[in-house]
Write an enzyme that holds these catalytic residues in place. Structure first.
Site, PDB file in Angstrom:
ATOM      1  CG  ASN A 100      -5.794  -4.850 -46.973  1.00  0.00           C
ATOM      2  OD1 ASN A 100      -5.254  -5.783 -47.541  1.00  0.00           O
ATOM      3  ND2 ASN A 100      -6.803  -4.183 -47.496  1.00  0.00           N
TER       4      ASN A 100
ATOM      5  CB  ILE B 129      -5.110  -3.478 -38.984  1.00  0.00           C
ATOM      6  CG1 ILE B 129      -3.705  -3.555 -38.379  1.00  0.00           C
ATOM      7  CG2 ILE B 129      -5.439  -4.746 -39.773  1.00  0.00           C
ATOM      8  CD1 ILE B 129      -3.573  -4.533 -37.224  1.00  0.00           C
ATOM      9  CB  CYS B 130      -8.224  -1.823 -43.629  1.00  0.00           C
ATOM     10  SG  CYS B 130      -9.839  -1.810 -44.397  1.00  0.00           S
ATOM     11  CG  LEU B 131      -9.131  -8.007 -40.219  1.00  0.00           C
ATOM     12  CD1 LEU B 131      -9.048  -8.693 -41.583  1.00  0.00           C
ATOM     13  CD2 LEU B 131      -8.122  -8.625 -39.274  1.00  0.00           C
TER      14      LEU B 131
ATOM     15  CE  LYS C  82     -11.731  -0.426 -39.588  1.00  0.00           C
ATOM     16  NZ  LYS C  82     -10.889  -1.064 -40.538  1.00  0.00           N
TER      17      LYS C  82
END
Length: 195
Positions: free
Chosen positions: A80, A88-90, A94
């Site tokens: 992630n 960062i994919c969180l 977002k």
């Protein structure tokens, strides 16, 4: 406009229990509270254990009503997190951000993400594929990256202290400054020169 009074309060809260959480946030430059550097320890029982990870934090004008922009400044091997850019994919960074959240809760969430990767919603497809297809190789690679990029040996710290002391800075101040910047010699030198 960024609520700088709130940011100051958050920095104090974050750094107050550093001994317990291991999480720290500080301004990247002396006069700029919109650009920060956070550090989180690698979670115990993961290939990130023993590492100290730096997170680059930029606060948008709408903070705290808009999420902070965070990315890893330390290279990390995780499904992630981009192995190239540190993105960062969180969700809370977002669309799930709330003004009730703080920089510390965001950093705790990133630390939790290190413990519980979500390879089905990857930021780095190559790492996610390795995680799903060859978990042991993933663990070895993540551990290697942690050792290579997120750990400092005690010998290295002593060498850095000696080098900075030779430049004319007091040893106590050098040690404190190095500790505050997670062992980053260049950042320590910047801080020492600006005091």
């Amino acid at each position: 406009m960024v609520d700088f009074a709130r940011v100051q309060k958050e920095l104090q809260e974050c750094n107050r229990d550093f001994q317990v959480s291991g999480i720290k946030v500080m301004p990247k430059g002396e006069a700029n509270l919109a650009h920060l550097l956070g550090t989180i320890p690698g979670p115990i029982g993961t290939p990130y254990e023993g590492g100290t990870f730096k997170i680059d934090i930029t606060l948008p004008d709408g903070y705290p009503f808009e999420p902070p922009k965070m990315k890893f400044a330390t290279k990390v091997w995780h499904p992630n997190i981009s192995s190239q850019s540190g993105a960062i994919c969180l969700d809370i960074l977002k669309d799930q951000w709330s003004p009730a959240l703080t920089l510390k809760t965001a950093l705790l969430s990133i630390q939790a993400l290190l413990s519980a990767p979500e390879p089905d919603d990857p930021q780095d497809a190559v790492v996610a594929q390795q995680y799903l297809r060859d978990y042991q190789t993933f663990l070895g690679t993540a551990r290697y990256w942690t050792e290579a990029f997120a750990m400092t040996s005690s010998l290295g710290v002593e060498e850095k202290v000696q080098k900075l002391v030779e430049m004319g800075f007091p040893e106590d101040l050098v040690r404190t400054t190095l500790e505050n910047v997670g062992g980053d010699e260049n950042l320590a030198l910047e801080k020492l020169c600006s005091t």
